[in-house]
Scaffold this active site. Sequence first.
Site, PDB file in Angstrom:
ATOM      1  N   ASN A 133      -2.255  12.896  -3.861  1.00 26.61           N
ATOM      2  CA  ASN A 133      -3.320  13.382  -4.744  1.00 26.61           C
ATOM      3  C   ASN A 133      -3.722  14.813  -4.412  1.00 26.61           C
ATOM      4  O   ASN A 133      -3.920  15.650  -5.306  1.00 26.61           O
ATOM      5  CB  ASN A 133      -4.533  12.462  -4.658  1.00 26.61           C
ATOM      6  CG  ASN A 133      -4.399  11.221  -5.510  1.00 26.61           C
ATOM      7  OD1 ASN A 133      -3.743  11.245  -6.546  1.00 26.61           O
ATOM      8  ND2 ASN A 133      -5.011  10.136  -5.080  1.00 26.61           N
ATOM      9  N   GLU A 171      -4.620   2.395  -4.175  1.00 26.51           N
ATOM     10  CA  GLU A 171      -3.169   2.306  -4.067  1.00 26.51           C
ATOM     11  C   GLU A 171      -2.720   0.963  -3.500  1.00 26.51           C
ATOM     12  O   GLU A 171      -1.589   0.828  -3.009  1.00 26.51           O
ATOM     13  CB  GLU A 171      -2.641   3.450  -3.187  1.00 26.51           C
ATOM     14  CG  GLU A 171      -3.072   3.395  -1.736  1.00 26.51           C
ATOM     15  CD  GLU A 171      -4.421   4.054  -1.455  1.00 26.51           C
ATOM     16  OE1 GLU A 171      -4.634   4.472  -0.307  1.00 26.51           O
ATOM     17  OE2 GLU A 171      -5.242   4.150  -2.398  1.00 26.51           O
ATOM     18  N   ASP A 197       0.854  -1.188   0.000  1.00 25.70           N
ATOM     19  CA  ASP A 197       0.000   0.000   0.000  1.00 25.70           C
ATOM     20  C   ASP A 197       0.889   1.237   0.000  1.00 25.70           C
ATOM     21  O   ASP A 197       1.835   1.335   0.794  1.00 25.70           O
ATOM     22  CB  ASP A 197      -0.905  -0.002   1.237  1.00 25.70           C
ATOM     23  CG  ASP A 197      -1.938   1.113   1.184  1.00 25.70           C
ATOM     24  OD1 ASP A 197      -3.049   0.852   0.682  1.00 25.70           O
ATOM     25  OD2 ASP A 197      -1.622   2.228   1.634  1.00 25.70           O
ATOM     26  N   ASP A 208      -1.748   9.183 -10.423  1.00 30.80           N
ATOM     27  CA  ASP A 208      -1.755   8.109 -11.414  1.00 30.80           C
ATOM     28  C   ASP A 208      -0.334   7.738 -11.829  1.00 30.80           C
ATOM     29  O   ASP A 208      -0.010   6.557 -12.018  1.00 30.80           O
ATOM     30  CB  ASP A 208      -2.556   8.531 -12.643  1.00 30.80           C
ATOM     31  CG  ASP A 208      -4.045   8.630 -12.377  1.00 30.80           C
ATOM     32  OD1 ASP A 208      -4.493   8.113 -11.323  1.00 30.80           O
ATOM     33  OD2 ASP A 208      -4.766   9.204 -13.215  1.00 30.80           O
TER      34      ASP A 208
END
Length: 405
Positions: free
Chosen positions: A259, A294, A251, A268
């Site tokens: 973000n 993620e 993770d 991304d």
Amino acid sequence: MNGTFAFELPLMHITFGITFLVAARWGERSALYFGIAFLCNAAGFGLPVMPMGLSDLTVAWVTDILFAVSFFFFGQAATQHFGAPRRLLWARLATCAISIALCIYAVVGLDDLHMELLASDAGCVLLLGLAMVGIRWQGLRSFDWVLFVAAWFVTIESVIRGTSSFFTAPSSVEDFGTSQYAYFMQALGSVLGVVFAMAGLSAVALSVLDRYHKMAMDDPLSGLLNRRGFEEALATRPDWRGRPASIVTCDIDRFKTVNDRFGHATGDAVIEALAAILRTRLPEDGIAARFGGEEFLLFLPGRTPADALRIAEGVRTAIEAEAAETVGMDGPITASFGISGVVASDFSVHDAIGRADAALYEAKHGGRNRVALRLLDTVEPETAARSAAPLVALERRTGSRRRSA
């Protein structure tokens, strides 16, 4: 020309051409090229029997153009479908132009039917043959073999027909329609046209299905398998059962912050960078998947938890060292990992995934950017000690480095 062939053959090729053009709407470029080729073939076969008031010489050279263009697009269809290199495209365009020029010169300038047929047939052979020689047959999928063989049959048939034209073709264009050459051309055009068209349609349809299946199984952003793809990959790999196997869950740390601070496009890019690192570090028989957001997962058949920890630690350090620079971020990118072995008492591999997720949760709460392990309580103590000792030691060293940093 034989009355049955004269009218049925163009209609047959028109049907195939329209069918391929409809199939091209599925996104298969090769189907578009097949459609154009069959429609040109239909016009070439149909022009001599159409009441258009054209002279025999005009019909002859226009037909030669149609057949040359047809075989050029057959070659384009083969190149597109099989993924062959396009380095011979200009050579094929030049071949098409030279073949047409020779045909027109033979008809208009020399009035030599044998020369015309030889130039036309030789051009067709080269236009399709040059495309076929660029195809690597070793990598063909099972359903492509029929099309591959059919294309070579069409090429070989053109060679045989061209070399036999000196014996089966008349000396003048006016007598061509009743010649043996015309009869064999129509007969073989009917048989091989059906075989080639059906092979092409089957290959295009199965290629579309294969593409949609891949889209359903793959994560489009990372290029790794998605959950469904992971399940199917496990189902098609039963050989891992009865051997050691391990699960690694991963993770990205503080991904929401990435973000929020840098935007979703950068987020991304981080996922793509991490997926690339996973692919390079994944053993050949391993399976990598993105389970959403993620979160990533590695399935490592034939690997003990000790092996899995070494792989996970290599991935972790690579992410820490490379990911931020790859995406152009000025802050660090790290990830946390959880590991568990797959044991015989597991009802399914999801039991091991659950333990790896619990270990990942511990890694997150232990400071992030680290690897944690979860073992079963039911493992024999001596076996657990042998398996866990190097793992716990490495985990402690990893944790100490994090705290000292």
